[in-house]
Design an enzyme around this catalytic site. Structure first.
Site, PDB file in Angstrom:
ATOM      1  N   ASP A  43       0.909  -1.139  -0.018  1.00  0.00           N
ATOM      2  CA  ASP A  43      -0.160  -0.028  -0.050  1.00  0.00           C
ATOM      3  C   ASP A  43       0.721   1.250  -0.063  1.00  0.00           C
ATOM      4  OD1 ASP A  43      -2.227   1.539  -0.025  1.00  0.00           O
ATOM      5  OD2 ASP A  43      -2.645   1.234   2.080  1.00  0.00           O
TER       6      ASP A  43
ATOM      7  N   ASN B 272     -10.760  -2.733  -5.738  1.00  0.00           N
ATOM      8  CA  ASN B 272      -9.998  -1.845  -6.473  1.00  0.00           C
ATOM      9  C   ASN B 272     -10.919  -1.721  -8.054  1.00  0.00           C
ATOM     10  OD1 ASN B 272      -6.893  -2.831  -5.024  1.00  0.00           O
ATOM     11  ND2 ASN B 272      -8.127  -1.191  -4.375  1.00  0.00           N
TER      12      ASN B 272
HETATM   13  C1  IPE Z   1      -5.638  -2.570  -0.267  1.00  0.00           C
HETATM   14  O1  IPE Z   1      -5.314  -1.460  -0.277  1.00  0.00           O
HETATM   15  C2  IPE Z   1      -5.252  -3.411  -1.606  1.00  0.00           C
HETATM   16  C3  IPE Z   1      -4.078  -3.455  -1.955  1.00  0.00           C
HETATM   17  C4  IPE Z   1      -2.980  -3.006  -1.590  1.00  0.00           C
HETATM   18  C5  IPE Z   1      -4.010  -4.286  -3.477  1.00  0.00           C
HETATM   19  P1  IPE Z   1      -6.272  -0.159  -0.650  1.00  0.00           P
HETATM   20  O2  IPE Z   1      -5.578   1.024  -0.891  1.00  0.00           O
HETATM   21  O3  IPE Z   1      -7.034  -0.635  -1.923  1.00  0.00           O
HETATM   22  O4  IPE Z   1      -6.977  -0.260   0.691  1.00  0.00           O
HETATM   23  P2  IPE Z   1      -8.093   0.771   1.280  1.00  0.00           P
HETATM   24  O5  IPE Z   1      -9.013   1.550   0.330  1.00  0.00           O
HETATM   25  O6  IPE Z   1      -6.902   1.711   1.588  1.00  0.00           O
HETATM   26  O7  IPE Z   1      -8.855   0.056   2.589  1.00  0.00           O
HETATM   27  C1  IPE Z   2      -1.505   0.346  -3.215  1.00  0.00           C
HETATM   28  O1  IPE Z   2      -1.277   1.484  -3.392  1.00  0.00           O
HETATM   29  C2  IPE Z   2      -1.696  -0.090  -4.665  1.00  0.00           C
HETATM   30  C3  IPE Z   2      -3.202  -0.630  -5.056  1.00  0.00           C
HETATM   31  C4  IPE Z   2      -3.999  -0.813  -4.015  1.00  0.00           C
HETATM   32  C5  IPE Z   2      -3.475  -1.338  -6.317  1.00  0.00           C
HETATM   33  P1  IPE Z   2      -2.510   2.544  -3.422  1.00  0.00           P
HETATM   34  O2  IPE Z   2      -2.831   2.962  -4.869  1.00  0.00           O
HETATM   35  O3  IPE Z   2      -3.515   2.107  -2.641  1.00  0.00           O
HETATM   36  O4  IPE Z   2      -1.901   3.873  -2.743  1.00  0.00           O
HETATM   37  P2  IPE Z   2      -2.349   4.955  -1.691  1.00  0.00           P
HETATM   38  O5  IPE Z   2      -3.013   4.079  -0.641  1.00  0.00           O
HETATM   39  O6  IPE Z   2      -3.587   5.551  -2.430  1.00  0.00           O
HETATM   40  O7  IPE Z   2      -1.193   5.662  -1.388  1.00  0.00           O
HETATM   41 MG    MG Z   3      -3.855   2.299  -0.800  1.00  0.00          MG
END
Ligand code: IPE
Ligand code: IPE
Ligand code: MG
Length: 238
Positions: free
Chosen positions: A19, A67
Site C-alpha cells: 500500500d 479496487n
Molecule cells: C488494499 O489497499 C489493496 C491492495 C494493496 C492491493 P487499498 O488502498 O485498496 O485499501 P483501502 O481502500 O485503503 O482500504
Molecule cells: C497500493 O497503493 C496499490 C493498490 C491498491 C493497487 P495505493 O494505490 O492504494 O496507494 P495509496 O493508498 O492511494 O497511497
Molecule cells: Mg491504498
C-alpha cells in the site's frame, strides 16, 4: 538470488499488502500510475530479499476485489503493469527457482492477461525455491463465499465441515497460513486480505510507502517477529 542465510528461523509464509503507491507519487508531484510503476519495480528486490532470507511462501496483495472502484485509467494501468511485470521478470524468476501462483479470479482480467498469467504459472509449476503468490482480483470474503459454494458442490455434510476442510476449499489450499502480514504506508486494516488465513498472523505496519519498502525493512520485521510470543490461544512457551 543468494543462498538462504537464516533458513532455520525463517517464517514459512510472509504476506504483504503493498500500500501507498498513490501517496508516494503524490509526494513527488507525479501521477498515481508512476507510483504503481515504482511499486511494481520494487517487487523484484523484495522477492530476492525474501528468497535470500529463506522464506518459502511470499504473497503480494496487488489488486483487491474493491479496487475495481478506482478510475478506469488507473485500473487499466494496473493491468498493464501486471502484464509488464510478467513479461520482464518471469524468465529470471523461473531460472532462480521461483514458482508463481495466483489467488483470486483471473476471469475479469481480459483474455490476453489471463493467458499470460496462466502461462507463467504453468512455466514455473515445478520450481521449489520460493512460491510467489499473487493476489490479484482477490478478496477474502469472496474467497470464503467461493469455498462455501465449493463445499456445497462437493456435497459435504455439515458434520464434515471443520477448519481443515474449509482451508482445503480456499484459493490458498496447501499453502500454510501467513506467519507475518505486512501492510506498508501506515494504514492499519485488512482491506479484505486473507480474512480466513490471517487469524493468528503477526501483523506489521512499517511507516513506509510500498515503493520504498526495502530489504532492510524486511529484515527488521523478521528480527522483530523472532521476538514475538505466539501463543495461539495457549500459554507462553518462553
Ligand atoms: C488494499 O489497499 C489493496 C491492495 C494493496 C492491493 P487499498 O488502498 O485498496 O485499501 P483501502 O481502500 O485503503 O482500504
Ligand atoms: C497500493 O497503493 C496499490 C493498490 C491498491 C493497487 P495505493 O494505490 O492504494 O496507494 P495509496 O493508498 O492511494 O497511497
Ligand atoms: Mg491504498
Amino acid at each position: 538470488m543468494a543462498d538462504k542465510s537464516t533458513s532455520t528461523k525463517a517464517p514459512a509464509h510472509v504476506a504483504i499488502i503493498m500500500d501507498g503507491n498513490g501517496r508516494w507519487a503524490k509526494e513527488r508531484g507525479l501521477p498515481r500510475l508512476a507510483g504503481h510503476r515504482a511499486g511494481t519495480k520494487n517487487l523484484r528486490r523484495v522477492i530476492r530479499a525474501a528468497a535470500k532470507a529463506g522464506i518459502q511462501n511470499l504473497t503480494f496483495y496487488a489488486f483487491s476485489t474493491e479496487n475495481w472502484k478506482r478510475p478506469e485509467d488507473e485500473v487499466r494501468g494496473l493491468m498493464a503493469l501486471l502484464a509488464e511485470f510478467i513479461e520482464t521478470e518471469i524468465q529470471e524468476l523461473h531460472k532462480e527457482g521461483a514458482r508463481l501462483l495466483h489467488i483470486g479470479h483471473l476471469d475479469g482480467l481480459g483474455p490476453t492477461l489471463k493467458r499470460k498469467v496462466e502461462d507463467a504459472i504453468e512455466l514455473t509449476k515445478n520450481n521449489t525455491r520460493i512460491n510467489i503468490i499473487l493476489a490479484f482480483n482477490y478478496g477474502g470474503r469472496d474467497e470464503i463465499i467461493c469455498a462455501i459454494k465449493k463445499l456445497i458442490e462437493e456435497g459435504a455434510n455439515a458434520d464434515e465441515i471443520d477448519v481443515e476442510r474449509v482451508s482445503a476449499a480456499m484459493f490458498t489450499a496447501g499453502i500454510p497460513d501467513p506467519d507475518i502480514v505486512i501492510r506498508t504506508s501506515g494504514e492499519q486494516r485488512t482491506s479484505n486480505f486473507l480474512v480466513w488465513q490471517s487469524v493468528y498472523s503477526e501483523w506489521f505496519f512499517p511507516q513506509v510507502y510500498w515503493p520504498d519498502f526495502s530489504e532492510e525493512h524486511l529484515l527488521q520485521i523478521l528480527e522483530d517477529f523472532g521476538k514475538r510470543d505466539r501463543r495461539f490461544g495457549g500459554l507462553s512457551k518462553k
